[in-house]
Design an enzyme around this catalytic site. Structure first.
Site, PDB file in Angstrom:
ATOM      1  N   ARG A  27     -10.825  -7.479  -5.203  1.00 48.21           N
ATOM      2  CA  ARG A  27     -10.589  -6.322  -6.063  1.00 48.21           C
ATOM      3  C   ARG A  27     -10.866  -5.001  -5.338  1.00 48.21           C
ATOM      4  O   ARG A  27     -10.494  -3.948  -5.835  1.00 48.21           O
ATOM      5  CB  ARG A  27     -11.496  -6.392  -7.304  1.00 48.21           C
ATOM      6  CG  ARG A  27     -11.135  -7.517  -8.238  1.00 48.21           C
ATOM      7  CD  ARG A  27     -12.181  -7.673  -9.303  1.00 48.21           C
ATOM      8  NE  ARG A  27     -12.168  -6.579 -10.250  1.00 48.21           N
ATOM      9  CZ  ARG A  27     -11.552  -6.599 -11.417  1.00 48.21           C
ATOM     10  NH1 ARG A  27     -10.891  -7.668 -11.776  1.00 48.21           N
ATOM     11  NH2 ARG A  27     -11.598  -5.584 -12.232  1.00 48.21           N
ATOM     12  N   LYS A 486      16.655  -6.135  -6.150  1.00 49.26           N
ATOM     13  CA  LYS A 486      16.146  -7.511  -6.295  1.00 49.26           C
ATOM     14  C   LYS A 486      17.272  -8.512  -6.061  1.00 49.26           C
ATOM     15  O   LYS A 486      17.092  -9.520  -5.385  1.00 49.26           O
ATOM     16  CB  LYS A 486      15.565  -7.769  -7.696  1.00 49.26           C
ATOM     17  CG  LYS A 486      14.201  -7.230  -8.034  1.00 49.26           C
ATOM     18  CD  LYS A 486      13.064  -7.817  -7.290  1.00 49.26           C
ATOM     19  CE  LYS A 486      12.847  -7.060  -6.030  1.00 49.26           C
ATOM     20  NZ  LYS A 486      11.876  -6.078  -5.917  1.00 49.26           N
ATOM     21  N   GLU A 489      18.097  -8.636  -2.383  1.00 50.72           N
ATOM     22  CA  GLU A 489      17.034  -9.214  -1.558  1.00 50.72           C
ATOM     23  C   GLU A 489      17.019 -10.735  -1.608  1.00 50.72           C
ATOM     24  O   GLU A 489      16.843 -11.388  -0.593  1.00 50.72           O
ATOM     25  CB  GLU A 489      15.658  -8.713  -2.046  1.00 50.72           C
ATOM     26  CG  GLU A 489      15.314  -7.318  -1.616  1.00 50.72           C
ATOM     27  CD  GLU A 489      13.956  -6.868  -2.168  1.00 50.72           C
ATOM     28  OE1 GLU A 489      13.204  -6.235  -1.432  1.00 50.72           O
ATOM     29  OE2 GLU A 489      13.660  -7.151  -3.354  1.00 50.72           O
TER      30      GLU A 489
END
Ligand code: HGA
Length: 609
Positions: A27, A486, A489
């Site tokens: 994190r 997208k 790709e």
């Protein structure tokens, strides 16, 4: 982002706490610390600036030994990263506290305590809470009541864990705006800001709700109280997602898993950054408030998918905050002579924080006299965050699929937080409405994910095609660009996106029965105009696929399919509409049999020019 781990066990807790901190390292944080109460009733603390490994080294030299302890990884919001500011914070050497979040009214409280003679050892907001609880404890010797009394005085977002040498058999935790879970063991109990931190000791959790306070006690078990201090029962849940962030689980591809993670990671990106009905500007860094007050212009620089997120943000920043904004791809920006107006904030976006062009742009920008720089990034400690004045971490978690999905939507959420933090009219009804809509966003995205099977069916219309056109207006134009990217790709279909109004200025010449056209058309003020553009496509025999808000009256015909998307506040619509377009490209790629997670010629973190 900070992490909390606490343990009340039948054995020495140092190892449990340390392992928990390691599991929270992903994190991002700047320092770490631990406090343990020994068998003689004495509190001992170790803290270290930097990595958990640095704390571990100190603990090897001087181990802590006890059955009750709390630990923390800190990402500074109030006070620089330093050992003195690292948590746990102590009060009178008898109380220890760890805290995630921001105490908004810490300044008046601190002044009040100083007048009463309290000496502060750190610059943090957290230390105020330590002293308030310690003083309340002195009066009644009841740690739970002392925490509850203190919470009534503090505003902001928090998850916290407190222990006291004079209450040696208990730990009290509380949450509001930042997550906290109770890990349930056999004769031992734990607290953590993320269940992942505790999977080595338990898979059974009680998820605390907003405003809850919990007392873990040796023998007394787990008692939860709601914001009104009434005892409540929260269900015990078994954690079933396994223990591997980087495993596909039941999903066929990482990309699909990551698309489905979006509700959860967006909730994580909002954690600790909202308080009541407003955005906490210090989420962006210790100095954010002062810097934001001076911002008059914004330049956003990014590459690929991140660039599209920046393009959406331009609409938000100009509409909601009235701040003139430019967006540019980093590979262009870095090589031109840029003119920087006074008081301009430079914003970079990158999943990895190591994108070579974006990093070069930041280094170039550092020579141009900007007011300051902000990085929005998914990898803590990355070059971009280290070299920027301010940073905001998206909490997308590791993104394995090369085609970015959850990193994009968490960037959008972060950019909307930025927009709200930059508005001059802070705390008004519009901010409150958007904060509420953001809180509801994960649930709306869950509904958007239910479009999976109709979209899988729709994808058959694309699999044999060589070209596709995406149209959108306003904030949905960048979403159309992202939808086209997208598809390119991962399915290798040539796809282009245009602002819908540009159709007749060129691309309409390409439209015929072999070129499917996807229109992203939420029910906003631009829908009517988009509808006439759609007619232009239909009139030329084009096959149209329209994603539109639930309730939009657009009748399907032979060459027009309408897919309804859950309705949200129009500002959030671009985030929701991204999901069906991700699913579309995914299913087309699966039908075509391409390598979805590692498409040819592409790399995840583009660290070369
Ligand atoms: N405000 C506290 C905790 C910061 C935090 O939660 N960061 O993610 C501090 O600055 O120490």
């Amino acid at each position: 982002m900070c992490g909390i781990v606490a343990a009340l066990a039948a054995r020495n807790v140092q190892g449990i706490l340390l392992e928990g901190l390691k599991r929270l390292e992903y994190r991002g944080y700047d320092s770490a610390g631990m406090a343990v109460l020994d068998a003689g009733g004495h509190l001992h603390r170790q803290r270290a600036l930097g990595k958990v490994a640095a704390l571990e080294e100190k603990l090897e030299r001087a181990p802590l030994n006890g059955r009750i302890g709390i630990a923390h990884t800190r990402w500074a919001t109030h006070g620089k990263p330093s050992e003195a500011n690292a948590h746990p914070h102590l009060a009178a050497g008898r109380l220890a506290i760890v805290h995630n979040g921001i105490i908004e009214n810490f300044e008046p409280l601190k002044r009040e305590l100083e007048v009463e003679g309290v000496m502060f050892e750190s610059e943090t907001d957290t230390e105020v809470v330590a002293h308030l609880v310690a003083r309340a404890f002195e009066r009644r010797h009841d740690l739970l009541a002392a925490v509850q009394q203190t919470l009534a005085r503090i505003d902001g977002a928090y998850a916290l864990a407190v222990m006291h040498a004079d209450a040696p058999r208990e730990i009290v935790g509380a949450r509001k705006g930042s997550p906290l879970v109770v890990g349930v063991g056999i004769d031992e109990h734990f607290l953590a800001s993320d269940p992942l931190a505790l999977l080595q000791v338990t898979d059974r959790f009680v998820y605390l709700r907003e405003g809850d306070v919990v007392r873990l006690s040796d023998g007394g078990g787990i008692e939860v109280f709601d914001a009104e201090q009434r005892p409540v029962t929260r269900p015990l849940q078994v954690f079933e997602h396994g223990d591997g962030a980087a495993s596909r689980g039941d999903y066929r591809h990482f990309m699909l898993k990551e698309i489905h993670e979006q509700p959860a990671v967006i909730a994580a990106t909002l954690e600790g950054r909202l308080s009541g009905s407003h955005v906490l500007e210090s989420s962006f860094g210790v100095d954010a408030g002062a810097l934001f007050a001076d911002v008059r212009q914004i330049h956003i620089v990014a590459c690929g998918t991140s660039y599209h997120a920046g393009m959406v943000a331009r609409y938000w920043l100009e509409k909601l905050a009235g701040i003139p904004t430019q967006v540019e791809v980093a590979s262009e920006y870095r090589y031109r002579d840029v003119v920087v107006p006074q008081d301009t904030l430079f914003v970079t976006l990158s999943q990895s924080g190591e994108t070579a062009d974006t990093l070069a742009a930041l280094r170039y920008a550092a020579t141009l006299g900007y007011l300051g720089s902000l990085a929005i990034c998914n990898v803590p400690g990355s070059s971009l965050t280290r070299e920027s004045d301010l940073s905001l971490m998206t909490q997308a978690g590791p993104e394995i699929g090369v085609a970015s999905t959850k990193a994009f939507t968490t960037q959008l959420v972060s950019l909307l937080l930025l927009t709200l933090a930059l508005r001059r009219e802070r705390g008004d009804a519009r901010e409150a409405a958007l904060v509420q809509a953001l809180r509801g966003l994960p649930a709306v995205l869950e509904r958007a994910l239910e479009m999976d099977s109709p979209i899988a069916e729709l994808s058959e219309a694309f699999a044999e095609k060589h070209h596709a056109l995406f149209l959108g207006r306003g904030t949905q134009f960048p979403i159309a660009l992202e939808g086209a990217l997208k598809l390119k790709e991962i399915s290798y279909i040539h796809a282009e996106a245009y602002p819908a109004g540009e159709l007749k200025h060129g691309p309409l010449a390409l439209v015929d029965a072999d070129m499917p056209v996807v229109a992203v058309a939420p029910n906003d003020e631009l829908l009517e105009k988009l509808k006439s553009n759609l007619q232009e496509v239909r009139a030329r025999g084009g096959e149209l696929f329209v994603f539109a808000d639930e309730g939009v009256a657009l009748a399907a015909t032979d060459n027009l399919r309408v897919l309804h998307v859950p309705r949200v506040d129009e500002c959030l619509a671009p985030i929701v509409y991204t999901v069906p377009l991700q699913l579309l490209s995914y299913h087309v790629a699966v039908l075509k049999g391409t390598d979805v997670d590692q498409p040819r010629n592409l790399a995840k973190s583009v660290t070369v020019e």
